[in-house]
Design an enzyme around this catalytic site. Structure first.
Site, mmCIF file in Angstrom:
data_model
loop_
_atom_site.group_PDB
_atom_site.id
_atom_site.type_symbol
_atom_site.label_atom_id
_atom_site.label_comp_id
_atom_site.label_asym_id
_atom_site.label_seq_id
_atom_site.Cartn_x
_atom_site.Cartn_y
_atom_site.Cartn_z
ATOM 1 N N ASP A 276 -60.968 36.062 -9.892
ATOM 2 C CA ASP A 276 -61.531 35.063 -10.809
ATOM 3 C C ASP A 276 -62.736 35.587 -11.583
ATOM 4 O OD1 ASP A 276 -59.618 33.510 -9.699
ATOM 5 O OD2 ASP A 276 -60.925 31.834 -9.161
ATOM 6 N N ALA B 174 -60.485 22.416 -10.114
ATOM 7 C CA ALA B 174 -59.056 22.169 -10.268
ATOM 8 C C ALA B 174 -58.236 23.437 -10.119
ATOM 9 C CB ALA B 174 -58.793 21.542 -11.629
ATOM 10 N N GLY B 175 -58.897 24.564 -9.829
ATOM 11 C CA GLY B 175 -58.176 25.836 -9.711
ATOM 12 C C GLY B 175 -58.125 26.594 -11.029
HETATM 13 O O1 PMV Z 1 -56.964 27.872 -6.579
HETATM 14 P P1 PMV Z 1 -57.778 29.084 -6.739
HETATM 15 O O2 PMV Z 1 -58.142 29.410 -8.143
HETATM 16 O O3 PMV Z 1 -58.942 29.112 -5.821
HETATM 17 O O4 PMV Z 1 -56.803 30.330 -6.362
HETATM 18 C C1 PMV Z 1 -56.797 30.989 -5.161
HETATM 19 C C2 PMV Z 1 -55.854 32.142 -5.221
HETATM 20 C C3 PMV Z 1 -55.411 32.656 -3.846
HETATM 21 O O5 PMV Z 1 -54.535 33.740 -4.083
HETATM 22 C C4 PMV Z 1 -54.673 31.585 -3.076
HETATM 23 C C5 PMV Z 1 -56.613 33.120 -3.007
HETATM 24 C C6 PMV Z 1 -57.309 34.393 -3.516
HETATM 25 O O6 PMV Z 1 -58.496 34.599 -3.122
HETATM 26 O O7 PMV Z 1 -56.702 35.198 -4.231
#
Ligand code: PMV
Length: 337
Positions: A163, A115-116
């Site tokens: 992350d 879900a991010g």
């Molecule tokens: O939705 P997520 O957690 O995969 O966020 C990606 C964040 C971006 O800035 C769009 C890509 C990145 O690698 O930083």
């Protein structure tokens, strides 16, 4: 009886700067009080057995041999994806410490997967710490974050260290790709009463990142200033965090969302949740992560109930959350799993 080791790692939200961070602008990311739990028990044979029993979608259990490929195809694609992070994390940890033993690994999550919210990174980081401890090695957080980043890169093809850094260190981090010290801590304690609204994701991170890249190539004179302005928002937000100024943070969240929408990564459902939250009294709201569905965050001091209701009315699921400053940690309470 072999000892069971349980390690947990936090999920995350990107408060400011997603997408622009890909082009070298800074971002601010925070760990939340939703966690994944990885338990490891060494086995007497060389098998790695993974049970992903509670990833908030129907679970599976599967077994593969050392060096064996994971080829399972099921409807539970997101679980299988989470499992591939575990498999790669085990392989890279094993190479790093030059030791291998079979293990039974169980994963649980208190947040939806895919879900991010950074579940993949949290699963990878928790697995690295759990497996290395089970084999008698105490890796420091720098080493864990590094192996975590390698894991994400190998499974996804490309990744930023955002992350895996937040899943390891926890807290409130400033990611500054152009600085020598890419990851630094915002040394403040701030209470951010947040509501997360969630709708199923239609686009993958990689597709959304590619879309922004294409737009940037097609009309750089329009997209480059947007990206630069998102960077300016992050720099301004950093000050607002140090001043504990929630009104300013909320205002900057709204501007950041407008620019993400301009980049084309928001959706009607995300916008509905963003505006419903603001109408219900949130100081600010924006999509978080890559967009194309997934999550929004709303800053809602004293308005948690109102904002949650408003998000549900427009069709979102609500995940109430707070920032949590805990990074990857050993859990002493064996009852968690
Ligand atoms: O939705 P997520 O957690 O995969 O966020 C990606 C964040 C971006 O800035 C769009 C890509 C990145 O690698 O930083």
């Amino acid at each position: 009886m072999k000892e069971e080791i349980i390690i947990s790692a936090p999920g995350k939200i990107t408060l400011f700067g997603e997408h622009a961070v890909v082009y070298g602008e800074p971002a601010i990311v925070a760990s939340i009080d939703k966690r994944v739990y990885v338990s490891i028990k060494l086995r007497d044979d060389n098998l790695i057995k993974i049970s992903a029993l509670d990833l908030q979608i129907p679970g599976i259990a599967l077994t593969f041999e050392e060096d064996g490929e994971l080829t399972l195809e099921t409807d539970y694609g997101r679980v299988v994806k989470a499992v591939s992070y575990i498999k790669k994390a085990i392989e890279l940890t094993s190479n790093y410490i030059d030791s291998y033993k079979g293990a039974h690994i169980t994963v649980r999550s208190t947040m939806p997967v895919g879900a991010g919210l950074g579940t993949s990174a949290a699963v990878a980081v928790a697995t690295i710490k759990a497996y290395s401890l089970a084999l008698g090695y105490e890796l420091d957080n720098k080493e864990i974050a590094k192996i975590g980043y390698m894991t994400e890169k190998e499974v996804q093809g490309s990744a930023s260290p955002m992350d895996t850094s937040i899943a390891t260190h926890g807290g409130l981090l400033l990611i500054n790709p152009k600085s020598e010290e890419i990851v630094s801590r915002l040394n403040i304690k701030i209470d951010l009463p947040l509501v997360i609204g969630y709708v199923v994701r239609e686009g993958l991170t990689a597709q959304l990142v590619a879309y922004v890249k294409e737009m940037k190539n097609r009309m750089p004179f329009i997209i480059d200033p947007i990206i630069k302005t998102i960077g300016d928002i992050v720099r301004k937000a950093e000050n607002a965090f140090y001043k504990n100024d929630l009104n300013e943070i909320g205002c900057l969240m709204n501007i950041n969302h407008g620019l993400l929408d301009a980049l084309g990564v928001s959706t009607k459902k995300l916008n509905d949740m963003v505006y419903a939250a603001r109408s219900a009294g949130a100081l600010g709201s924006k999509l978080t992560g890559a967009g194309g569905g997934g999550c929004i965050i709303a800053l809602a001091p004293n308005k948690i109930t109102e904002v949650s209701t408003a998000i549900k009315i427009v069709g979102g699921q609500v995940i109430e959350t707070k920032l949590s400053y805990k990074g990857v940690e050993k859990e002493e309470d064996k009852k968690i799993i």
